[in-house]
Design a protein around this motif. Structure first.
Motif, PDB file in Angstrom:
ATOM      1  N   TYR A  64     -32.248 -30.237  15.164  1.00  0.00           N
ATOM      2  CA  TYR A  64     -31.152 -30.329  14.195  1.00  0.00           C
ATOM      3  C   TYR A  64     -30.220 -29.124  14.298  1.00  0.00           C
ATOM      4  CZ  TYR A  64     -34.766 -27.760  11.623  1.00  0.00           C
ATOM      5  OH  TYR A  64     -35.753 -26.879  11.271  1.00  0.00           O
ATOM      6  N   SER A  65     -30.755 -27.977  14.768  1.00  0.00           N
ATOM      7  CA  SER A  65     -29.870 -26.821  14.987  1.00  0.00           C
ATOM      8  C   SER A  65     -28.916 -27.104  16.137  1.00  0.00           C
ATOM      9  CB  SER A  65     -30.691 -25.581  15.308  1.00  0.00           C
ATOM     10  OG  SER A  65     -31.466 -25.213  14.210  1.00  0.00           O
ATOM     11  N   ASN A  66     -29.412 -27.758  17.150  1.00  0.00           N
ATOM     12  CA  ASN A  66     -28.544 -28.123  18.279  1.00  0.00           C
ATOM     13  C   ASN A  66     -27.463 -29.096  17.838  1.00  0.00           C
ATOM     14  OD1 ASN A  66     -30.033 -26.523  20.024  1.00  0.00           O
ATOM     15  ND2 ASN A  66     -31.407 -28.197  20.599  1.00  0.00           N
ATOM     16  N   VAL A  67     -27.828 -30.055  16.966  1.00  0.00           N
ATOM     17  CA  VAL A  67     -26.839 -31.026  16.492  1.00  0.00           C
ATOM     18  C   VAL A  67     -25.754 -30.319  15.699  1.00  0.00           C
ATOM     19  CG1 VAL A  67     -26.481 -32.993  14.959  1.00  0.00           C
ATOM     20  CG2 VAL A  67     -28.424 -32.976  16.514  1.00  0.00           C
ATOM     21  N   TRP A  68     -26.133 -29.444  14.764  1.00  0.00           N
ATOM     22  CA  TRP A  68     -25.139 -28.766  13.935  1.00  0.00           C
ATOM     23  C   TRP A  68     -24.293 -27.795  14.761  1.00  0.00           C
ATOM     24  CZ3 TRP A  68     -23.497 -31.081  10.085  1.00  0.00           C
ATOM     25  CH2 TRP A  68     -24.335 -31.809   9.237  1.00  0.00           C
ATOM     26  N   ASP A  69     -24.883 -27.158  15.748  1.00  0.00           N
ATOM     27  CA  ASP A  69     -24.089 -26.287  16.626  1.00  0.00           C
ATOM     28  C   ASP A  69     -23.053 -27.104  17.380  1.00  0.00           C
ATOM     29  OD1 ASP A  69     -25.333 -23.995  15.820  1.00  0.00           O
ATOM     30  OD2 ASP A  69     -26.705 -23.900  17.551  1.00  0.00           O
ATOM     31  N   GLY A  70     -23.434 -28.298  17.833  1.00  0.00           N
ATOM     32  CA  GLY A  70     -22.478 -29.174  18.517  1.00  0.00           C
ATOM     33  C   GLY A  70     -21.356 -29.591  17.603  1.00  0.00           C
ATOM     34  N   VAL A  71     -21.678 -29.901  16.338  1.00  0.00           N
ATOM     35  CA  VAL A  71     -20.646 -30.271  15.364  1.00  0.00           C
ATOM     36  C   VAL A  71     -19.721 -29.084  15.109  1.00  0.00           C
ATOM     37  CG1 VAL A  71     -20.270 -30.931  12.948  1.00  0.00           C
ATOM     38  CG2 VAL A  71     -22.029 -32.070  14.298  1.00  0.00           C
ATOM     39  N   ASP A  72     -20.311 -27.890  14.926  1.00  0.00           N
ATOM     40  CA  ASP A  72     -19.486 -26.691  14.684  1.00  0.00           C
ATOM     41  C   ASP A  72     -18.570 -26.396  15.862  1.00  0.00           C
ATOM     42  OD1 ASP A  72     -20.601 -26.338  12.203  1.00  0.00           O
ATOM     43  OD2 ASP A  72     -22.089 -24.840  12.876  1.00  0.00           O
ATOM     44  N   LYS A  73     -19.058 -26.527  17.076  1.00  0.00           N
ATOM     45  CA  LYS A  73     -18.244 -26.261  18.263  1.00  0.00           C
ATOM     46  C   LYS A  73     -17.124 -27.272  18.403  1.00  0.00           C
ATOM     47  CE  LYS A  73     -21.776 -23.950  20.972  1.00  0.00           C
ATOM     48  NZ  LYS A  73     -22.687 -24.024  22.115  1.00  0.00           N
ATOM     49  N   SER A  74     -17.421 -28.533  18.141  1.00  0.00           N
ATOM     50  CA  SER A  74     -16.371 -29.549  18.251  1.00  0.00           C
ATOM     51  C   SER A  74     -15.338 -29.372  17.153  1.00  0.00           C
ATOM     52  CB  SER A  74     -16.962 -30.952  18.211  1.00  0.00           C
ATOM     53  OG  SER A  74     -17.551 -31.199  16.950  1.00  0.00           O
ATOM     54  N   ASP A  75     -15.763 -28.937  15.960  1.00  0.00           N
ATOM     55  CA  ASP A  75     -14.831 -28.688  14.865  1.00  0.00           C
ATOM     56  C   ASP A  75     -13.949 -27.497  15.187  1.00  0.00           C
ATOM     57  OD1 ASP A  75     -13.725 -29.167  12.336  1.00  0.00           O
ATOM     58  OD2 ASP A  75     -14.989 -27.594  11.453  1.00  0.00           O
ATOM     59  N   ALA A  76     -14.511 -26.449  15.784  1.00  0.00           N
ATOM     60  CA  ALA A  76     -13.753 -25.240  16.103  1.00  0.00           C
ATOM     61  C   ALA A  76     -12.749 -25.510  17.246  1.00  0.00           C
ATOM     62  CB  ALA A  76     -14.684 -24.117  16.494  1.00  0.00           C
ATOM     63  N   SER A  77     -13.076 -26.360  18.156  1.00  0.00           N
ATOM     64  CA  SER A  77     -12.147 -26.627  19.278  1.00  0.00           C
ATOM     65  C   SER A  77     -10.999 -27.511  18.832  1.00  0.00           C
ATOM     66  CB  SER A  77     -12.909 -27.284  20.441  1.00  0.00           C
ATOM     67  OG  SER A  77     -13.393 -28.548  20.039  1.00  0.00           O
ATOM     68  N   GLY A  78     -11.118 -28.220  17.700  1.00  0.00           N
ATOM     69  CA  GLY A  78     -10.041 -29.085  17.205  1.00  0.00           C
ATOM     70  C   GLY A  78      -8.921 -28.288  16.563  1.00  0.00           C
ATOM     71  N   GLN A  79      -9.124 -27.051  16.162  1.00  0.00           N
ATOM     72  CA  GLN A  79      -8.092 -26.255  15.502  1.00  0.00           C
ATOM     73  C   GLN A  79      -7.166 -25.619  16.447  1.00  0.00           C
ATOM     74  OE1 GLN A  79     -10.123 -23.546  12.933  1.00  0.00           O
ATOM     75  NE2 GLN A  79     -10.771 -25.149  11.549  1.00  0.00           N
TER      76      GLN A  79
END
Length: 158
Positions: free
Chosen positions: A143-158
């Motif tokens: 689940y840490s890997n999943v949330w890190d992936g979500v955080d990275k994809s969210d950060a690259s959208g800005q």
């Protein structure tokens, strides 16, 4: 005749006669030795030529034989390792067929709990000092890997 007999027994005549006999013996032994030496040398040369040609003729096949034996040994070792790996995988597959083992692994790896149980995660104090990004993806919970992936994809959208 008396002169001839006397001459025959004189010291000079005897020495000359001994010298001639010795010279004849030496000459005979030298010619025999030379004849023997020349025959032996020819035979030795022929033998050396035959041996060299055999060595040259057999060198490449022997090298190929040795290299092929080494390759066969390597392939047999790899085959033995593959068989051992297949056996380990068969054992693992048989274990996963057991529901108790599957449940144990799901609880351990995915941190699942049964209804009515309370789940706890014990954090190592030394691990708290270490940032999460230093851990490899395999060392962290899924689940840490999943949330890190979500955080990275969210950060690259800005």
């Amino acid at each position: 005749m008396a002169v001839k007999d006397r001459d025959r027994f004189s010291t000079a005549t005897r020495i000359r006669l001994l010298g001639e006999q010795t010279a004849a013996r030496v000459y005979r032994s030298q010619t025999k030795r030379q004849a023997r030496r020349s025959r032996l040398t020819g035979r030795a040369a022929l033998l050396a030529l035959v041996m060299c040609s055999l060595i040259v003729a057999l060198a490449y096949p022997m090298r190929e034989y040795v290299s092929q034996r080494a390759e066969i040994d390597d392939l047999q070792r790899e085959q033995r390792q593959a068989r051992e790996r297949v056996e380990r995988l068969r054992d693992l597959k048989a274990r996963w067929q057991d529901d108790a083992y599957a449940e144990q692994q799901i609880r351990k790896r995915l941190h699942y709990v049964m209804p009515g149980e309370t789940g706890f995660i014990v954090i190592d104090p030394h691990a708290a000092k270490q940032p999460r990004t230093d851990l490899g993806a395999a060392d962290r919970p899924w689940y840490s890997n999943v949330w890190d992936g979500v955080d990275k994809s969210d950060a690259s959208g800005q």
